[in-house]
Write an enzyme that holds these catalytic residues in place. Structure first.
Site, PDB file in Angstrom:
ATOM      1  N   HIS A 263     -18.760  28.137 -20.296  1.00 44.26           N
ATOM      2  CA  HIS A 263     -18.572  29.431 -20.859  1.00 44.26           C
ATOM      3  C   HIS A 263     -19.562  30.427 -20.766  1.00 44.26           C
ATOM      4  O   HIS A 263     -20.728  30.024 -20.088  1.00 44.26           O
ATOM      5  CB  HIS A 263     -18.287  29.110 -22.161  1.00 44.26           C
ATOM      6  CG  HIS A 263     -17.211  28.637 -22.730  1.00 44.26           C
ATOM      7  ND1 HIS A 263     -16.696  28.408 -24.264  1.00 44.26           N
ATOM      8  CD2 HIS A 263     -16.148  27.871 -22.042  1.00 44.26           C
ATOM      9  CE1 HIS A 263     -15.539  27.749 -24.102  1.00 44.26           C
ATOM     10  NE2 HIS A 263     -15.346  27.257 -22.784  1.00 44.26           N
ATOM     11  N   GLU A 265     -21.789  32.025 -22.769  1.00 40.40           N
ATOM     12  CA  GLU A 265     -22.969  31.892 -23.382  1.00 40.40           C
ATOM     13  C   GLU A 265     -23.638  30.691 -23.058  1.00 40.40           C
ATOM     14  O   GLU A 265     -24.899  30.768 -22.712  1.00 40.40           O
ATOM     15  CB  GLU A 265     -22.511  31.610 -25.183  1.00 40.40           C
ATOM     16  CG  GLU A 265     -21.804  32.804 -25.684  1.00 40.40           C
ATOM     17  CD  GLU A 265     -20.285  32.651 -25.723  1.00 40.40           C
ATOM     18  OE1 GLU A 265     -19.567  32.870 -26.709  1.00 40.40           O
ATOM     19  OE2 GLU A 265     -19.995  32.111 -24.622  1.00 40.40           O
ATOM     20  N   CYS A 291     -17.470  29.569 -28.955  1.00 37.56           N
ATOM     21  CA  CYS A 291     -16.761  28.305 -29.287  1.00 37.56           C
ATOM     22  C   CYS A 291     -17.777  27.336 -30.074  1.00 37.56           C
ATOM     23  O   CYS A 291     -18.985  27.690 -30.292  1.00 37.56           O
ATOM     24  CB  CYS A 291     -16.284  27.784 -28.142  1.00 37.56           C
ATOM     25  SG  CYS A 291     -17.225  27.180 -27.012  1.00 37.56           S
ATOM     26  N   CYS A 294     -20.732  25.982 -27.462  1.00 38.44           N
ATOM     27  CA  CYS A 294     -21.666  27.378 -27.410  1.00 38.44           C
ATOM     28  C   CYS A 294     -22.662  27.511 -28.655  1.00 38.44           C
ATOM     29  O   CYS A 294     -23.697  27.859 -28.376  1.00 38.44           O
ATOM     30  CB  CYS A 294     -20.994  28.401 -26.873  1.00 38.44           C
ATOM     31  SG  CYS A 294     -20.433  28.259 -24.850  1.00 38.44           S
TER      32      CYS A 294
END
Length: 335
Positions: A263, A265, A291, A294
């Protein structure tokens, strides 16, 4: 537009005047009229002589004489900067000339005395006590034809404190100019708009075929790391078939354990680690709220704030965890 400048000795009026001249303002100083008279009489251009002659001209021709003399020289199609305004009636005369705004330039007395010592003029006071005594005499006067700095300062529409560096002073001048005229109004994005806008540009580099997400990590208004979602370094890009889950267009929220894409992040945090950059006490701007994975990385990395643009579909648990961990979370939407 006419900008008048008033202020204490060595507050920075000349510096502001020079800056305005770079912006196309034509310059006049009420002291110029006094200097002309001193030259006619063969007297030296000292602070004491300037004050005495200024008071005499006001006594002979009225309290607003110097302002009236300069106002007669102004043309309607130009912007002007008028320095050395020391009497309230001078302000009244200059207001008659057009759109007049008085800026009061000031600085702490200790700072101004240090500037006086640095310029090292022969006629300047040598001690702080003498400096304050002279200033006290100039500050207020019952005689309306003499200097009345205190009364003049009270008429200012803006007060600009000059105790930092030049860039700080210029920013303050720009801000006041923007308030007085649309001509000088600078359209600048807020810091939130700026960093979120950059995050959206970073997202355009994503190679994920399902959703393009990015994060920007910021500390002290400086970007220290960026990341966008996609397959790991050195592997086949998601858009080239690198992630089977994404390429099979799995239902959102399902089979996440099979997804090979990192992801935004996550990548921003890992990139900082890869390059040996501390992100403790930083803020992360992300195009989607984080999420759960993260979120745990954000908390353990010491990031203190999360700013997101759009809600992540499975964001309820991450949001609760961020709150429990004391991480500040706020939404800032940028289209």
């Amino acid at each position: 537009m006419i900008i008048g400048l008033t202020g204490e000795n060595c507050a920075g009026k000349s510096t502001v005047a020079e800056y305005l001249m770079k912006k196309g303002f034509y310059y006049f100083s009420l002291s110029d009229a006094i200097r002309e008279e001193l030259k006619k009489e063969g007297k030296g251009i000292t602070r004491e002589n300037l004050i005495d002659m200024g008071n005499r001209l006001r006594q002979l021709h009225g309290a607003g004489a110097l302002g009236r003399k300069i106002a007669q020289k102004l043309q309607a199609d130009k912007n002007y900067c008028i320095d050395s305004i020391r009497n309230p009636t001078e302000v009244d005369e200059l207001k008659k000339a057009g759109d007049f705004f008085l800026f009061y330039i000031t600085a702490p007395s200790e700072t101004r005395f240090e500037r006086i010592k640095a310029r090292n003029r022969e006629e300047d006071p040598r001690t702080y006590e003498a400096f304050l005594e002279i200033e006290k005499l100039e500050m207020e006067n019952a005689d309306k034809t003499k200097q009345n700095l205190k009364g003049t300062f009270a008429l200012a529409q803006a007060t600009i404190s000059n105790e930092g560096n030049l860039n700080e002073l210029y920013d303050k001048v720009n801000a006041e100019l923007a308030k007085t005229s649309k001509e000088f109004k600078m359209v600048r994005p807020s810091w939130d708009d700026y960093f979120m806008g950059i995050a959206k540009v970073v997202a355009s580099r994503s190679n994920c075929i399902k959703r393009k997400v990015a994060a920007v990590i910021v500390k002290d208004k400086r970007i220290i790391s960026t990341g966008y979602n996609g397959t790991p370094r050195g592997t086949r890009n998601c858009a080239e078939g690198g992630c089977p889950r994404c390429n099979n267009f799995s239902e959102s929220g399902k089979n996440l354990e099979e997804c090979l894409c990192s992801h935004g992040e996550e990548n921003a945090i890992v990139q900082a680690s890869y390059h040996g950059i501390s992100i403790k006490d930083s803020s992360v701007y992300t195009t989607f709220s984080p999420c759960l994975l993260c979120t745990k990385m954000i908390i353990n990395a010491g990031i203190k704030e999360v700013v997101y643009n759009v809600d992540y579909p499975l964001g309820e648990t991450p949001m609760k965890l961020l709150k429990d961990a004391g991480v500040k979370v706020r939404q800032h939407k940028v289209e």
